[in-house]
Design a protein around this motif. Structure first.
Motif, PDB file in Angstrom:
ATOM      1  N   VAL A  77       0.825  -1.213   0.000  1.00  0.00           N
ATOM      2  CA  VAL A  77       0.000   0.000   0.000  1.00  0.00           C
ATOM      3  C   VAL A  77       0.857   1.260   0.000  1.00  0.00           C
ATOM      4  CG1 VAL A  77      -2.108  -0.942   1.010  1.00  0.00           C
ATOM      5  CG2 VAL A  77      -0.270  -0.121   2.522  1.00  0.00           C
ATOM      6  N   PHE A  78       0.309   2.289  -0.606  1.00  0.00           N
ATOM      7  CA  PHE A  78       0.918   3.611  -0.565  1.00  0.00           C
ATOM      8  C   PHE A  78       0.379   4.340   0.664  1.00  0.00           C
ATOM      9  CE2 PHE A  78       1.287   2.653  -5.090  1.00  0.00           C
ATOM     10  CZ  PHE A  78       2.582   3.078  -5.347  1.00  0.00           C
ATOM     11  N   TRP A  79       1.273   4.974   1.410  1.00  0.00           N
ATOM     12  CA  TRP A  79       0.891   5.654   2.645  1.00  0.00           C
ATOM     13  C   TRP A  79       0.884   7.162   2.461  1.00  0.00           C
ATOM     14  CZ3 TRP A  79      -0.974   3.166   6.801  1.00  0.00           C
ATOM     15  CH2 TRP A  79      -0.693   1.804   6.926  1.00  0.00           C
ATOM     16  N   ILE A  80      -0.217   7.765   2.859  1.00  0.00           N
ATOM     17  CA  ILE A  80      -0.298   9.224   2.894  1.00  0.00           C
ATOM     18  C   ILE A  80      -0.044   9.630   4.336  1.00  0.00           C
ATOM     19  CG2 ILE A  80      -1.779  11.218   2.541  1.00  0.00           C
ATOM     20  CD1 ILE A  80      -3.367   9.342   0.593  1.00  0.00           C
ATOM     21  N   ARG A  82       1.420  12.938   5.194  1.00  0.00           N
ATOM     22  CA  ARG A  82       1.461  14.381   5.385  1.00  0.00           C
ATOM     23  C   ARG A  82       0.377  15.037   4.541  1.00  0.00           C
ATOM     24  NH1 ARG A  82       5.997  16.600   7.472  1.00  0.00           N
ATOM     25  NH2 ARG A  82       5.532  18.591   6.487  1.00  0.00           N
ATOM     26  N   ALA A  83      -0.048  16.222   4.982  1.00  0.00           N
ATOM     27  CA  ALA A  83      -0.982  17.001   4.182  1.00  0.00           C
ATOM     28  C   ALA A  83      -0.618  18.458   4.386  1.00  0.00           C
ATOM     29  CB  ALA A  83      -2.416  16.730   4.609  1.00  0.00           C
ATOM     30  N   TYR A 129       1.387  -0.974  -4.498  1.00  0.00           N
ATOM     31  CA  TYR A 129       2.816  -0.808  -4.691  1.00  0.00           C
ATOM     32  C   TYR A 129       3.398  -2.155  -5.113  1.00  0.00           C
ATOM     33  CZ  TYR A 129       7.645   0.287  -3.307  1.00  0.00           C
ATOM     34  OH  TYR A 129       9.000   0.491  -3.281  1.00  0.00           O
TER      35      TYR A 129
ATOM     36  N   VAL B  57      -1.148  10.312  -9.008  1.00  0.00           N
ATOM     37  CA  VAL B  57       0.009  10.809  -8.256  1.00  0.00           C
ATOM     38  C   VAL B  57       0.917  11.638  -9.157  1.00  0.00           C
ATOM     39  CG1 VAL B  57      -0.078   8.770  -6.762  1.00  0.00           C
ATOM     40  CG2 VAL B  57       1.576   8.848  -8.644  1.00  0.00           C
ATOM     41  N   PHE B  78      -1.925  16.434  -0.388  1.00  0.00           N
ATOM     42  CA  PHE B  78      -1.650  15.234   0.398  1.00  0.00           C
ATOM     43  C   PHE B  78      -0.361  14.612  -0.123  1.00  0.00           C
ATOM     44  CE2 PHE B  78      -6.245  15.593   0.965  1.00  0.00           C
ATOM     45  CZ  PHE B  78      -6.365  15.334   2.320  1.00  0.00           C
ATOM     46  N   TRP B  79       0.512  14.246   0.792  1.00  0.00           N
ATOM     47  CA  TRP B  79       1.814  13.686   0.420  1.00  0.00           C
ATOM     48  C   TRP B  79       1.868  12.189   0.646  1.00  0.00           C
ATOM     49  CZ3 TRP B  79       5.465  16.427  -2.055  1.00  0.00           C
ATOM     50  CH2 TRP B  79       5.407  17.832  -1.969  1.00  0.00           C
ATOM     51  N   ILE B  80       2.291  11.484  -0.388  1.00  0.00           N
ATOM     52  CA  ILE B  80       2.547  10.053  -0.261  1.00  0.00           C
ATOM     53  C   ILE B  80       4.043   9.902  -0.051  1.00  0.00           C
ATOM     54  CG2 ILE B  80       2.429   7.813  -1.413  1.00  0.00           C
ATOM     55  CD1 ILE B  80       0.154   9.122  -3.113  1.00  0.00           C
ATOM     56  N   THR B  81       4.402   9.415   1.110  1.00  0.00           N
ATOM     57  CA  THR B  81       5.828   9.382   1.460  1.00  0.00           C
ATOM     58  C   THR B  81       6.367   7.971   1.620  1.00  0.00           C
ATOM     59  OG1 THR B  81       5.316   9.450   3.804  1.00  0.00           O
ATOM     60  CG2 THR B  81       5.637  11.573   2.705  1.00  0.00           C
ATOM     61  N   ARG B  82       5.449   7.022   1.817  1.00  0.00           N
ATOM     62  CA  ARG B  82       5.870   5.640   2.028  1.00  0.00           C
ATOM     63  C   ARG B  82       5.082   4.714   1.121  1.00  0.00           C
ATOM     64  NH1 ARG B  82       8.498   4.408   6.638  1.00  0.00           N
ATOM     65  NH2 ARG B  82       7.754   2.271   6.550  1.00  0.00           N
ATOM     66  N   ALA B  83       5.671   3.547   0.825  1.00  0.00           N
ATOM     67  CA  ALA B  83       4.955   2.527   0.066  1.00  0.00           C
ATOM     68  C   ALA B  83       5.380   1.180   0.617  1.00  0.00           C
ATOM     69  CB  ALA B  83       5.268   2.642  -1.413  1.00  0.00           C
ATOM     70  N   LEU B  88       9.573   6.200   0.339  1.00  0.00           N
ATOM     71  CA  LEU B  88       9.760   6.395  -1.102  1.00  0.00           C
ATOM     72  C   LEU B  88      10.989   7.271  -1.359  1.00  0.00           C
ATOM     73  CD1 LEU B  88       6.165   7.156  -2.468  1.00  0.00           C
ATOM     74  CD2 LEU B  88       7.585   5.183  -3.047  1.00  0.00           C
ATOM     75  N   TYR B  92       5.427  11.610  -3.669  1.00  0.00           N
ATOM     76  CA  TYR B  92       4.377  11.960  -4.618  1.00  0.00           C
ATOM     77  C   TYR B  92       3.353  12.847  -3.912  1.00  0.00           C
ATOM     78  CZ  TYR B  92       5.907   7.691  -7.123  1.00  0.00           C
ATOM     79  OH  TYR B  92       6.611   6.722  -7.775  1.00  0.00           O
ATOM     80  N   LEU B  94      -0.881  13.569  -4.159  1.00  0.00           N
ATOM     81  CA  LEU B  94      -2.139  13.206  -4.810  1.00  0.00           C
ATOM     82  C   LEU B  94      -2.545  14.443  -5.610  1.00  0.00           C
ATOM     83  CD1 LEU B  94      -4.552  11.406  -2.330  1.00  0.00           C
ATOM     84  CD2 LEU B  94      -3.565  10.549  -4.466  1.00  0.00           C
TER      85      LEU B  94
END
Lengths: 453, 453
Positions: A77-80, A82-83, A129, B57, B78-83, B88, B92, B94
């Motif tokens: 899975v992709f984790w969000i 931060r915002a 992922y 993304v 929204f930031w995707i920082t982990r997978a 990462l 990325y 969203l």
């Protein structure tokens, strides 16, 4: 032709998007996908499903509730996290599938047996992922699909939905897309995370590997217990709902359609999803008026008029043949004088017919002509199996067990042949003859064995 | 009726999804949304747009390329920082809008003037970490929309697309949805991040606030220079493309449609997007055969047959009236004997007509009856302005400037009245009379002032 070459030839996707495993789908591919969505959505709606929208994000807490499910997906899975400029208090995942997003809402919506069945579908995107090597449309980190989520009063209602899901697959995939497939129940070691049973639709690609293009899972009460989806039955007893979910891999079905039907010239798209079912090629000196009339008369079909200048008719034919347009409608001076059109199908028929004559039979002929038939062969021993797999086919073989006891034999297949036990056919009742192809024990099942994507 | 009550009454959304600002859209809302998408997509396709899919993304690097654009959005992505289990390498976001996802690909696709114009649309979802208080369908952290991204050879072609975008808005929003709106050019301090000019479609909600439901931006060469989107013109000179993008707020348009047309009973959905255009209510003892015949004969409309047992016809009428179904078709014994049906529109007409008679005129009558007209009033001074805003209207007023020089006056409006300068009308040519409503300087513009969502 190679799959990647077909995608390029048909201008279906662009793989140069600067995020690994994510692709751009170009207009010609996207028009086909829109048609594909409509075919499935219409069937689902006839079967009583209604569309819903669920968020693309799932709070971590929800995803973790069903333990086996979480374990099945946590690696992909992709984790969000931060915002804006802040760390999120609770992390979200981009949905890899939507059970854990949807079922908490079902717990709020379902109260009484009168609320059942609930049959909803989502047409959309999921993100995984993938760590295996990605391939456009076949294995991506983002893919388009449909997922249904149904809730029933009991197991028998739920199981009958599984049959209907598979009937829907037949009506679209076999009847409209002309793809052949087997419907199998997956072995116990190959179930969806959290499911009681997993049923799959597998097709075979020209490179000899099978591709799973749809699955239906019988979830039993597993998720209902975790998410507390209960109803009051007509005797005032509280019960858990029985659930099913049906995942239709839109990207993969497009991939299989393109790859399987192609010939040495290029694509051959089934008329049910072809962006243009027919291309009208005017031949000088036909009048614009006549071309317009032809366009008007055949407007029930998806048409394209190729008025490009500086390109010979022959090159236009070749251009559209490569892109898999089923029918070319040629209108020249002679056609105009005689009030006719000349039909040339991608499969070779050429006929001049009166203007206004229905084209359905030409589409039928064309579609029947591109029909795929799976290469399935019987394997009596491991030597047979090797030959079949090397030849790019699916082997049908006697096997000891698709439950835990058979896993040892599966490992042998996996290690020695890099192949998978796809499962036991559910659309045909088959009795095994002889002994398990690996262990020599009594065979209880007829299984299908193939290399997979 | 209050907007939130209407959403509940119509079973449009559920706001209890456990992630703030994210909502579930229920079937009745989603069916309307699907119809809404089709209305716009059809118009866009007639105007030469084709569908594409772009990933959800955007790599951080891409988003940062256009500086002003990044600054405009960095607080709300929204930031995707982990997978899976890893951090990462490159983060990325969203997509909050897709310019920075799409234009790098345009740089690859566009080479020559022959490739232009490029006119593509995406139907999908975007995500923005809204920090203002969210409201279902009106302001969410996830919303459904359409975005077009067009590239042209020069400014005049690009600007003519802006007119066409606004024509499309007219054809759908005014003609089909019966919503009134103004089309304005936003003041310079209220432009889209990275745009040369921003044009917007504003409607007024019953609570007296305007809602922006669509915008078209003229991007000039701003993004083209950053993303290197160039073409060779017919004199072999390299030029940057001129770009426009058109954002159509599907969720907001649904919100405005529901909120504006409702009456004290409930929803009144325009027939163009109503999930069911007509509901057939059989009255005992009509035969099933006759009900089926009526359903068959009117199958060109979206129909629902309400066969529920244990509910009186009166309650059924009330139920569907609340949900805004335009027409009820009543079929009882008398209708069956005379081969008639009885039409009862949501707006009060009741007529018995021969079975088979076309219903179009009833839909037209119904749709005309729900038509919205904006409350716009002239404000000659700030006292007028206050009255108009208090009464929930839009004020039309003389104003010094919508460029930088007017910003001082805007601040007065903003601080004293919590209102916004929406901009200068572009569908009507207006000459200012008198002096700027704030500064008393010579008025150069007629602007529209309102409280906004």
């Amino acid at each position: 032709m190679k799959f990647d070459d077909l995608l390029e030839l048909g201008d279906i996707v662009d793989i140069r998007y600067p995020a690994k495993g994510f692709i751009v789908i170009k207009p010609y591919g996207m028009l086909a996908i829109k048609n594909l969505y409509r075919l499935f959505e219409r069937e689902l709606e006839i079967d009583g499903h209604e569309p819903v929208h669920f968020p693309a994000v799932i709070p971590e807490r929800n995803l973790r509730l069903e333990e086996e499910h979480f374990k099945g997906f946590e690696g992909e899975v992709f984790w969000i996290t931060r915002a804006g400029l802040n760390e999120l208090e609770e992390r979200y995942v981009l949905r890899p599938t939507s059970e854990t997003a949807i079922y908490p809402m079902y717990a709020l919506w379902i109260k009484s047996y009168r609320d059942l069945p609930v049959k909803y579908y989502l047409s959309g995107t999921v993100w995984r992922y993938e760590t295996k090597s990605t391939r456009p449309l076949i294995r991506g980190r983002e893919f388009l699909w449909i997922e249904t989520h149904d809730a029933f009063r009991n197991e028998s209602e739920a199981r009958s939905q599984i049959s209907r899901d598979l009937e829907i697959s037949k009506r679209v995939i076999r009847d409209r897309l002309k793809l052949d497939f087997i419907m199998v129940k997956r072995p116990s070691w190959d179930r969806f995370a959290g499911a009681v049973d997993t049923y799959a639709v597998d097709t075979l690609l020209p490179d000899g590997k099978v591709l799973q293009i749809a699955t239906t899972h019988y979830l039993g009460e597993n998720f209902a217990r975790v998410f507390n989806v209960k109803y009051m039955d007509d005797t005032e007893t509280e019960r858990y709902v029985h659930q099913t979910c049906f995942g239709i891999g839109i990207n993969r079905i497009l991939a299989a359609t393109i790859y399987n039907h192609a010939d040495e010239t290029g694509l051959r798209l089934p008329s049910s999803i072809a962006p243009y079912q027919a291309v009208i090629v005017p031949i000088h000196p036909v009048s614009d008026m006549y071309v317009d009339r032809v366009t008007e008369i055949y407007s029930k079909y998806r048409l394209k008029v190729d008025r490009r200048e500086g390109i010979t008719p022959g090159n236009k034919f070749y251009y559209w043949d490569k892109r898999g347009v089923p029918i070319k409608i040629i209108v020249g001076k002679r056609e105009e004088e005689n009030s006719t059109i000349t039909i040339s199908t991608r499969s070779g028929i050429k006929e001049t017919i009166p203007l206004g004559e229905d084209l359905d039979k030409y589409f039928e002929y064309y579609d029947d002509n591109i029909k795929q038939t799976l290469k399935i062969y019987d394997a009596k021993d491991l030597e047979d199996l090797k030959k079949i797999l090397d030849a790019g086919g699916i082997a049908r073989a006697p096997f000891c067990s698709v439950e835990k006891e058979g896993e040892e034999c599966y490992r042998v297949i996996k290690e020695r042949f890099k192949a998978e036990i796809r499962g036991v056919r559910i659309d045909v009742d088959e009795k095994p003859e002889g002994k398990c192809i690996v262990s020599g024990r009594k065979a209880e099942y007829v299984v299908y064995i193939a290399k997979q994507y």
